[in-house]
Motif scaffolding. Structure first.
Motif, mmCIF file in Angstrom:
data_model
loop_
_atom_site.group_PDB
_atom_site.id
_atom_site.type_symbol
_atom_site.label_atom_id
_atom_site.label_comp_id
_atom_site.label_asym_id
_atom_site.label_seq_id
_atom_site.Cartn_x
_atom_site.Cartn_y
_atom_site.Cartn_z
ATOM 1 N N ARG A 1 133.279 38.201 -35.709
ATOM 2 C CA ARG A 1 134.325 38.018 -36.572
ATOM 3 C C ARG A 1 135.180 36.727 -36.161
ATOM 4 O O ARG A 1 135.416 36.428 -35.292
ATOM 5 N N TYR B 1 136.225 33.184 -32.516
ATOM 6 C CA TYR B 1 135.263 34.210 -32.924
ATOM 7 C C TYR B 1 135.300 35.231 -31.591
ATOM 8 O O TYR B 1 135.075 34.810 -30.411
ATOM 9 N N THR C 1 126.950 32.543 -36.520
ATOM 10 C CA THR C 1 127.413 31.477 -37.280
ATOM 11 C C THR C 1 126.597 30.483 -37.905
ATOM 12 O O THR C 1 127.179 29.288 -38.535
ATOM 13 N N GLY D 1 131.503 35.339 -40.746
ATOM 14 C CA GLY D 1 132.456 35.976 -39.915
ATOM 15 C C GLY D 1 134.038 35.736 -40.523
ATOM 16 O O GLY D 1 135.066 36.550 -39.873
#
Length: 344
Positions: free
Chosen positions: A2, A51, A62, A288
């Motif tokens: 995320r 992240y 990603t 994300g």
């Protein structure tokens, strides 16, 4: 993974992407468990978003076009080049050429991906990651516009070094228009006599702040007077500056906000045809990112659709503890649902 604000990072969480220092060495590796001291240090050196690993989104990648080795090599080489220019020393055109070739090899191997600019910036690496991103974006635009490999190499080389004239200058100390001390002129002078490079590489540095309407710098060129390479680099440079401005007082725009802002610049500052190709290949809602849908549900972007950058797949998680209800909503299929907001 995320993508979250550094203010929301908690000790004990695991870093999702490697962070590089200004000279290309690894500052923090992906997978390291973050401590209070690490989080404080990241805050201090200018990191705003990171992240983190999350078991509910461990499959989310990603989708970087560039390999870690390519990124690290480019950052190291840009650092070496800028340091050499600052100290008045010569620098290796061969190494720059090798970096460009590595980048183009990665891009051409992954050209079906949407571009997501995901590398974490610090006050030390910002300038070099900016150069790398402008090179990446320019190369993908060039591929989409049908440039051949030699043209792509000229374009990518000029894009990577478009701001070489800023070496030794402060961002706030830009000189008045038209003077030969403007960073575009300085860059042109540093590149024009490099025999290993086409003269067009130097003209990218000279023209990348020109505008279609003639109100650009340093010479006030208009329309077709500006070379295509410079028009492409101008779009790439503008986008990266909008989402990651250098000046501390400037507002960071989210990718979709930056794309909207660039559309207002069409045929004024930026070339319309270049913008068409740009908007087809950049991810405006990166993997994300947390988003709120028009259904008022919140979720995380997990996958992209080539050619439909505004219609990604969003994973929605409900529940707490060990009991979760997980569903994915493909906005390419759910045509009446749209992303209402990005949650930062």
């Amino acid at each position: 993974m995320r993508y979250i604000s550094i203010d929301n990072v908690e000790p004990g969480q695991f870093l999702g992407k490697t962070i590089y220092s200004g000279n290309g060495t690894v500052l923090l590796s992906a997978g390291v468990q973050l401590t209070v001291y690490m989080i404080s240090t990241l805050n201090r050196i200018g990191v705003t978003m990171v992240y983190i690993q999350d078991p509910l989104f461990e499959d989310v990648d990603t989708d970087d076009m560039l390999s870690d080795a390519t990124k690290q090599g480019i950052i190291q080489e840009m650092c070496n080049m800028f340091e050499a220019v600052r100290s008045g020393k010569d620098w290796s055109t061969h190494q720059i050429g090798s970096s460009v070739e590595s980048l183009l090899e990665d891009v051409m191997s992954n050209k079906e991906m949407l571009v997501q600019l995901t590398d974490i910036r610090t006050s030390d690496n910002h300038q070099y990651i900016h150069a790398m991103n402008v090179c990446l974006l320019s190369s993908v635009i060039g591929i989409n516009m049908g440039l051949n490999y030699q043209q792509l190499k000229e374009l990518a080389t000029g894009a990577l070094m478009h701001d070489i004239g800023k070496s030794g200058m402060d961002e706030e100390d830009e000189i008045l228009p038209g003077l030969k001390s403007h960073h575009t002129w300085r860059g042109f002078e540093k590149l024009k006599n490099k025999r290993d490079f086409s003269l067009l590489v130097a003209h990218v540095a000279l023209q990348h702040h020109e505008r279609i309407d003639g109100f650009g710098l340093p010479r006030g060129l208009t329309g077709d007077e500006i070379h295509l390479y410079a028009k492409i680099v101008a779009a790439a440079d503008t986008y990266d500056r909008l989402i990651h401005p250098i000046l501390p007082q400037a507002k960071n725009l989210l990718p979709h906000e930056a794309c909207e802002e660039m559309l207002t610049m069409s045929e004024k500052q930026l070339d319309y045809e270049v913008l068409i190709h740009f908007n087809r290949m950049v991810s405006i809602y990166p993997n994300g990112a947390a988003v709120r849908l028009s259904t008022k549900e919140t979720g995380v972007v997990v996958r992209q659709h080539r050619g439909l950058p505004g219609r990604p797949v969003v994973r929605i998680v409900r529940g707490e503890g060990s009991h979760f209800d997980i569903k994915e909503m493909d906005l390419a299929q759910e045509t009446t649902v749209f992303i209402e907001a990005v949650l930062t």
